[in-house]
Scaffold this motif. Structure first.
Motif, short mmCIF file in Angstrom:
data_model
loop_
_atom_site.label_atom_id
_atom_site.label_comp_id
_atom_site.label_asym_id
_atom_site.label_seq_id
_atom_site.Cartn_x
_atom_site.Cartn_y
_atom_site.Cartn_z
N VAL A 16 56.40 33.82 41.77
CA VAL A 16 55.68 34.98 41.25
C VAL A 16 56.11 36.24 41.99
O VAL A 16 56.24 36.25 43.21
N GLN A 58 54.91 40.21 42.16
CA GLN A 58 53.87 41.15 41.76
C GLN A 58 54.46 42.55 41.59
O GLN A 58 55.44 42.90 42.23
N SER A 99 55.39 29.24 41.70
CA SER A 99 54.20 29.56 40.93
C SER A 99 54.55 29.86 39.48
O SER A 99 55.57 30.49 39.19
N GLN A 102 51.56 33.78 37.06
CA GLN A 102 51.59 35.19 36.64
C GLN A 102 50.56 36.05 37.39
O GLN A 102 49.99 36.98 36.84
N GLY A 124 49.50 37.08 41.78
CA GLY A 124 49.81 36.82 43.17
C GLY A 124 48.59 36.97 44.05
O GLY A 124 47.46 36.92 43.57
N GLY A 172 51.54 40.06 37.83
CA GLY A 172 52.58 39.18 38.33
C GLY A 172 53.42 38.64 37.20
O GLY A 172 52.94 38.46 36.08
N VAL A 197 56.62 35.63 36.35
CA VAL A 197 57.25 34.42 36.86
C VAL A 197 58.77 34.62 36.85
O VAL A 197 59.36 34.87 35.82
#
Lengths: 95, 986, 416
Positions: C256, C258, C301, C304, C306, C335, C337
């Motif tokens: 992820v 951000q 992660s 989507q 953080g 966030g 991916v």
């Protein structure tokens, strides 16, 4: 995030350094047949699941333990934390 | 200021303190308000309705709400470096001396030249800018965009550094209650009485939430009174922390919440205290009792100053004792509007009309007011503020304020922060929290869709009992408060269709129902497309009053249900947070911690120039009187060291203490070269690879005893190497008998280099230790004592290429040690040298360092290929054998000198041979490090060149297109000084 | 429909009633020449160039959600070609050149704004590295200037020159770098592809591949099975999940990243500025928001979103570098991916399965690559040969040892 350290209790994830897939514990040996392929897969092909992921975290701002954390990569929920040393031993690593 | 102007609209009562008048200014005009006012209530009290301009059409904007959802009444607060743009007047607590100015206009607020945009609005519809400004090509950036950029934006920054102080704090609790309205107060009270550690936070400066704005009674007390009583009890409980002016802005993983507490924003001066505190709150459970936010109805010209939310009108009347108008009309689709009419009447404010979209019997009698059931407001009038409304029937009604209620939206924001989706509730025509809440979060009260006060208490009571049960605490059995009740009884009504005029949905970004319709017709009907195409909900209020309205209108246009159309989620922060608050004290020199070497104080005394090396500050050079250029100092330090002796603090190199029966075996596995065979009392250079076969780090490792080694790493990689070694030890070979301790900070270490280094050290090292060349040759190491019994470690190693030692003492002796060394070296004119001279000497010797160990170079590239053992299994050696890393034309580290020795080489130049053009195809490598070598008398460099080791003597070009330079260089050995290494063995 | 100032005038005078759908909303056919899996920027660009440059229009783009809902809709909008390695720099320079002609190409104003990008240097080693990089850029035909501290001060007088923990020593300045209105890129490419006959199908999730004798012959989707001669996957953060359905493992991890935007402000920041001693970069959008970001959160992660430590870390960098932005308020964080590859560089390649192609591993550099990625992927799909500028973006490069590791971090995706 908060990681439940097996020795130290709940610790903020910011104290840790992340490495990645816990399969990194299973380093092949140079003496393996097909060692070149084994090392390539070990180094470059890791699980990348959307869901439960076993992964290595290092308590750098703490006791310097490596941990194996089982965490869901979709929800970030952590369901299990163990000392990597114990995991490594239980999975056949020794010397 | 003239008292006559003052507070014409002030009513009796309210939660303000008339004994504390406060002076403030808006657009240069002085006004008066009271303690307990917000800027918005004080402006309304003074009859000021026109506060700012909208984003796109620069339409007049007034005060729309009484809370943090405010889209319109944004001001620049404060002056000079304190200026704070886009500040919501509705939540700005009034203080004496407050200054505010309106924003987003050119010329005076009333005569904004940009208001011309409004007349061009047919051409500025949704997404107009995507469809034009493309021709001619160059005009976009040269002409159109600069104009757009200049007109866009709202308030302005001062351009000066933020002068205030910000702090961070951490809280831990069993239960975090978010919002101190009736549900929050009741829940916190029950939890507090049960002994739970409770934090309750509210964005307002007054606990109570809507109770302060309404005329409710609780247990026969006025609601606001009840809130005061509960807050007092909460404050008396040692296990409860009641925080006001504290907004919980985000819900993060594992029960961590972010909150911003405004400490001094409401005071005339911060007086040295932090302005705001950013809290990170660790919770076992969280209860969201954040209430609900009223929404509007879209009708023609519904954006004029004077058009307000009906609930906000009640807030101004009941809490602030301000009449938002002299003649107020109400437009509603639910019972809420009627409460507004009732409260206005009760305070003696004239209600001119109630227009209710529902075709039901009027819920109450309002003598003197025109009651229109099943009616619609289709248009309004008034250039810079409302003067009247027109109904769909054509009837016109005079009003300087229109209170609009389109229903209430539960404040579900924090439930979405972990991507939970709210669900539609038909009964209240609003989204309520969905199933997938952040773990540990519960929702109660209006935030959970309980819109009447009795429901709020019932919901809070049930929820907090459940939470206390989960926390294994027993709930206090106090009876739920009894309240006056209030039905909502909403019949959804979103927008007036029967109008030719623009109907606003997003007031700040100027998004109208026409834009939504056009967006749909153009194919942007996914909710996210709608938002992105029209910019609806993207303004500073994040669509708190517009998102649901816009979604519902899209659903109507698309002739489908709201759940079919989509949902809208919210991202953190709940309300905007100053970037400074997020940064806290980590700014300026305190941005990151500074590590000082043991000789720092001494070096400061010598007037050293320091340089940042990672987190460390190291002495870069030591200027002497008369030296005017850094090169003079550095050349002198190099020459003096090479001719006699120099001392350098090398403490920053990583030091790792390695002990155990398998320590040698361990080193054999983590280093590419062999260590098991190293004799006790000897040091060896070690090359460490990553598992992918690339060089990770290099350094020396000394064998201090049978089972004891001391490893050094580069300064830059000290932390990473230690982490890597721990990984190897714990994860790969958990049963090796080896232990690691980082000892970087425990030992002060100095390099003593130069032909007189031994003589100098003989004055320091205690006499029982023989450090003669025979007894202590190159690459020897020993535990010794110095200065009469102080434990020390001595290593005969050299980075400079001279006869050299590194001596380490426990850090507490570091300062004494540098002084002792300098004193002992006086007979030899010892010099201290800094990182620059260190760098010059290492390049003269062709040692790789940071510029060469860039994470892409192999041992082969560095000319160290043969160090990688093929026999043993060590980290990196298998993958280092890949074909692409071992091609014939691989780059090799070699030296370079300018053909014309007057030329200065440039690190970062690329090599091109045969006079070819400087292109990617012709690129043969790069110059990694360059120094002026006082030993050679000219500029020298080392770098990586294709097949470099086979090309010694060749001349080629070092090109530097950045400066349009091309320098002819000769390829030479990287060992410029003492290539045979005689000096270091001397 | 074609967009122009004239059209806006005409529509404005007639109540904006005549605007047509920007793209059709067709149901999928049973078979296509090429199916592109993923209706993000790269997939839509690929479709556009397949149609426009190669005349291949029997193409479908399948998007599981709404068009442009992936990283094209959640990035910090920066374009630049300031790369170092010969396998990367010419590709990103091609991309920048395509950005420069994009709007006329697809008849949509994506607001390409070349206000420059400045990478700050805080040490001699960083300056040396930027010299090497800047020269590599010139050698690939890109523009770059190396600035000293004074040069930086002229461009950005508001930076912290007086009281910085890590003083500014200079910077690498690429005047042609800048920003683009990210959503409009997706819409523009979709508009361009659709107008040439490509079917763009939203809300159509690929649930598996049709395999026959080891060959990929189509996909199974939530809207039924669709045959195709070639299937081109282009799904960024979902790469591992999608390719797993074909039994392929990838040298990619999903992480992820951000991003952040402030409230709207009058212009204060000229171009893009990146901090060299902390995790922070910033630009200002045409609407006035400061758009900024930092480093990835650092753990695998798909969420989507953080966490706070990174939010605070990024803001610390921001205030350390430019203390004047401190009173601006952070409005929104989100966030995305990221498909973080093992060396930080992407892949545009055939896979070991005939008929199945892969484009991914963009890390957090995917946005700026959008045009060249589409261009080169289209070239590969149309000709079965890699485009010259993408010829090193191969899946087998780890086997041969020809990594493209711009940052020199090795096989650790969260450090790239």
């Amino acid at each position: 995030m908060i990681i439940e350290h097996p020795l130290l209790g709940p610790r903020d994830a910011a104290e840790f350094v992340y490495l990645g897939d816990a399969s990194l514990i299973h380093r092949p040996s140079k003496d393996d047949t097909n060692a070149a392929v084994a090392f390539l897969e070990y180094q470059y092909l890791r699980d990348n699941p959307a869901g439960l992921h076993r992964e290595l975290w290092y308590h750098e701002q703490g006791d310097r333990s490596w941990l194996v954390v089982t965490r869901n990569t979709v929800t970030h929920e952590i369901t299990d934390v163990q000392l990597a040393k114990d995991v490594a031993r239980s999975e056949g690593r020794s010397r | 200021m003239s008292q006559e102007r003052s507070q014409l609209n002030r009513l009796d009562g309210g939660l303000i303190n008339r004994d504390e008048p406060l002076n403030f200014s808006f657009n240069g005009q002085m006004y008066q308000g009271y303690t307990g006012d917000t800027l918005a209530s004080a402006l309304l009290a003074n009859g000021q309705r026109f506060i700012g301009r909208s984003f796109k059409y620069h339409r007049p904007r007034g005060i729309f709400s009484a809370g943090s959802e405010e889209p319109n009444a944004l001001v620049e607060l404060g002056k000079g470096a304190h200026q704070e743009p886009n500040t919501r007047a509705t939540v700005t607590e009034l203080f004496d001396g407050l200054t505010a100015t309106s924003q987003n206009h050119r010329g005076p607020l009333k005569f904004d030249v940009m208001a011309a945009n409004d007349f061009l609005s047919p051409f500025l519809s949704a997404g107009f800018y995507y469809k034009t400004f493309m021709w001619p090509k160059a005009f976009w950036e040269k002409l159109y965009e600069p104009i757009i950029r200049k007109s866009a934006g709202l308030g302005s920054l001062s351009g000066q550094d933020d002068p205030d102080l910000y702090d961070k704090g951490f809280l831990h609790c069993d239960l975090l209650v978010i919002g101190a309205g009736p549900a929050g107060l009741w829940s916190a009270l029950k939890a507090g009485r049960s002994g739970a550690r409770v934090v309750i936070a509210d964005e307002d400066f007054l606990p109570g939430g809507r109770l302060n704005a309404e005329s409710h009674t609780i247990n026969d007390t006025r609601g606001a009174e009840w809130a005061v009583q509960i807050a007092a009890e909460l404050r008396s409980l040692p296990n409860v922390r009641l925080m006001t002016r504290a907004t919980v802005y985000g819900a993060y993983d594992h029960g961590v919440y972010g909150a911003l507490e405004r400490k001094t924003d409401h005071l005339p001066s911060a007086d040295g205290k932090p302005r705001q505190v950013l809290w990170r709150i660790y919770t076992k459970r969280a209860l969201l009792t954040a209430g609900s936010t009223e929404r509007s109805i879209a009708f023609g010209n519904n954006d004029r100053p004077g058009v307000m939310l009906a609930g906000a009108v009640r807030t101004y009347v009941n809490r602030y004792a301000v009449a938002p108008g002299k003649s107020v009309a109400v437009f509603t689709n639910n019972h809420d509007g009627w409460r507004t009419a009732h409260d206005l009447s009760a305070q003696g404010v004239n209600v001119s009309a109630v227009i209710d979209t529902r075709s039901i019997a009027a819920p109450m009698n309002l003598p003197g007011a025109a009651i229109v059931m099943g009616g619609e407001v289709s248009n309004t009038s008034g250039r810079s503020g409302l003067t009247g409304i027109t109904l769909s029937s054509g009837q016109t009604i005079k009003a300087d304020c229109l209170a609009v209620s389109g229903g209430w939206n539960p404040n579900v924001h924090l439930t979405c922060h972990q991507r939970g989706r709210p669900t539609w509730n038909n009964e209240i025509s609003a989204f309520v929290p969905g199933e997938n809440l952040p773990k540990g979060m519960s929702v109660a009260g209006a935030a959970n869709g309980a819109l009447s006060l009795s429901e709020v208490f019932a919901s809070a009571d049930t929820t907090v009992n459940q939470l206390l049960n989960e926390l294994q605490l027993s709930a206090d059995s106090a009876p739920t408060p009894t309240t006056s009740d209030d039905l909502v009884n909403i019949q959804p009504f979103w927008h007036v269709k029967n109008t030719k005029d623009r109907c606003w949905v997003d007031l700040q970004n100027d998004v109208t129902t026409k834009d939504i319709d056009q967006s749909r017709r153009e194919g942007f009907h996914a909710v996210e497309h709608l938002k992105r195409y029209t910019t609806m909900g993207m303004a500073t209020d994040q669509g708190k009053t517009s998102n649901v309205l816009g979604l519902a209108i899209m659903a109507e246009f698309a002739e489908q249900s709201i759940p079919q159309t989509g949902t809208t989620i919210f991202r953190p922060p709940f309300t905007p947070v100053a970037i400074s608050a997020m940064a806290g004290r980590s700014r300026g020199k305190d941005f990151r911690p500074t590590r000082h070497t043991p000789s720092h104080q001494w070096a400061e005394e010598q007037g050293a120039v320091f340089v940042e090396v990672g987190a460390w500050l190291r002495a870069q050079w030591f200027p002497q009187p008369g030296e005017t250029h850094w090169r003079e100092s550095v050349d002198r330090e190099v020459t003096a060291t090479r001719e006699s002796v120099g001392v350098c603090d090398v403490t920053t190199l990583g030091k790792i203490d390695i002990q155990g029966a398998d320590a040698g075996e361990f080193l054999d596995r983590v280093y590419a070269n062999t260590f098991g065979t190293l004799a006790v009392g000897k040091v060896r250079y070690g090359l460490m690879l990553r598992e992918d076969g690339i060089v990770m780090d290099d350094g020396t490792t000394a064998r201090m005893g049978e089972h004891h080694y001391v490893m050094t790493t580069t300064t830059a990689n000290a932390v990473g190497v230690f982490r890597h070694l721990e990984f190897c030890r714990q994860c790969l070979w958990p049963d090796l008998d080896v232990h690691l301790i980082s000892a970087t900070e425990q030992w002060a270490q100095y390099a003593v280099a130069g032909p007189n280094s031994r003589k100098l050290l003989e004055n320091i090292v205690d006499p029982e230790f023989d450090i003669s060349n025979d007894a202590f040759p190159f690459m020897a190491c020993a535990n010794i004592t110095v200065c009469g019994g102080i434990a020390a470690r001595l290593f005969r190693i050299s980075f400079s290429g001279e006869m050299a030692y590194e001596i380490a003492v426990p850090t507490r002796y570091g300062d004494s040690m540098i002084r002792a060394l300098m004193q002992a070296g006086e007979p030899y004119n010892v010099v201290p040298y800094g990182t620059e001279a260190l760098g010059v000497m290492r390049v003269e010797k062709g040692h790789a360092a940071g510029n060469e160990l860039v994470g892409t170079t192999t041992a082969l590239n560095l000319g160290l290929g043969r160090m990688v053992s093929k026999k043993k299994d060590c980290i990196g050696n298998v993958l280092s054998e890949r074909e692409g890393l071992n091609t014939d034309d691989a780059i090799r580290l070699v030296g370079f000198k300018p053909v014309n020795t007057a030329d200065s080489l440039v690190a970062g130049s690329h090599f091109v041979s045969g006079g070819r053009d400087a292109t990617t195809e012709n690129d043969e490598g790069w110059m990694s490090s360059v120094v002026y070598s006082p030993s050679m008398g000219h500029s020298i460099g080392i770098g990586f060149l294709t097949k470099g080791h086979e090309r010694l003597g060749e001349t080629l070009s070092a090109v530097n297109p950045l400066r349009n330079e091309r320098i002819e260089v000769e390829v030479v050995s990287a060992h410029f000084v003492d290539p045979d290494g005689e000096r270091l063995r001397g | 429909m074609r967009y122009s100032a004239f059209q806006i005038l005409k529509e404005g005078l007639t109540g904006n009633k005549g605007w047509k759908k920007i793209w059709r909303e067709p149901e999928p056919k049973t078979e296509y020449d090429i199916i592109i899996v993923g209706g993000g920027g790269h997939g839509l660009a690929t479709a556009h160039y397949l149609a426009k440059e190669h005349g291949i229009t029997n193409v479908a783009v399948l998007e599981k959600g709404w068009l442009g809902s992936g990283n094209i809709g959640r990035n910090t909008t920066i374009i630049r070609s300031n790369y170092l390695l010969p396998g990367n720099e010419p590709f990103y320079e091609l991309s920048l050149k395509l950005w420069e002609g994009l709007e006329q190409d697809f008849n949509y104003n994506a607001m390409v704004s070349q206000r420059g990008i400045l990478n700050l240097a805080h040490s001699d080693a960083q300056r040396d590295a930027y010299t090497r990089r800047g020269n590599a850029m010139h050698m690939a035909g890109a523009d770059a200037q190396l600035l000293d501290a004074n040069g930086v001060k002229k461009l950005c007088p508001f930076l912290n020159f007086d009281n910085a923990r890590f003083p500014i020593k200079g910077g690498l300045w690429q005047p042609r770098g800048g920003t683009v209105r990210h959503d409009a890129v997706a819409w523009g490419y979709a508009h361009g592809a659709d107008s040439r006959g490509v079917d763009i199908i939203q809300n159509c999730e690929v649930t598996g591949f049709q395999m026959n004798n080891g060959q990929c012959e189509g996909v199974h989707t939530s809207k039924g099975s669709i045959k195709a001669k070639k299937v081109a996957v282009c799904v960024a953060g979902s790469s591992s999940r999608v390719m797993e359905q074909a039994g392929l493992r990838l040298p990619i991890e999903s992480h992820v990243l951000q991003a952040f935007v402030s409230e709207g402000l009058k212009p204060v920041i000229p171009g893009v500025v990146t901090f060299g001693a902390g995790h922070f970069y910033v630009s200002q959008s045409d609407k006035g928001g400061l758009v900024f970001g930092g480093d990835i959160d650092g753990y695998n992660s798909y969420a989507q979103r953080g966490n706070l430590p990174v939010v605070e870390d990024v803001c610390e960098g921001g205030v350390a570098l430019m203390p004047m932005i401190g009173r601006a308020r952070l409005l929104r964080t989100w966030g995305g991916v990221m498909d973080m590859s093992m060396d930080g560089s992407p892949f545009i390649d055939k896979t070991s399965i005939p008929g199945l192609y892969f484009n991914g591993g963009w890390c957090y550099g995917g946005f700026k690559a959008t045009p060249a990625s589409g261009w080169c992927y289209a070239h590969l799909l149309a000709t079965d040969n890699p485009h010259p500028t993408a010829s090193q973006m191969r899946l087998d490069r780890f086997i041969t040892g020809r990594m493209m590791d711009e940052k020199g971090m090795g096989a650790q995706p969260n450090l790239h």
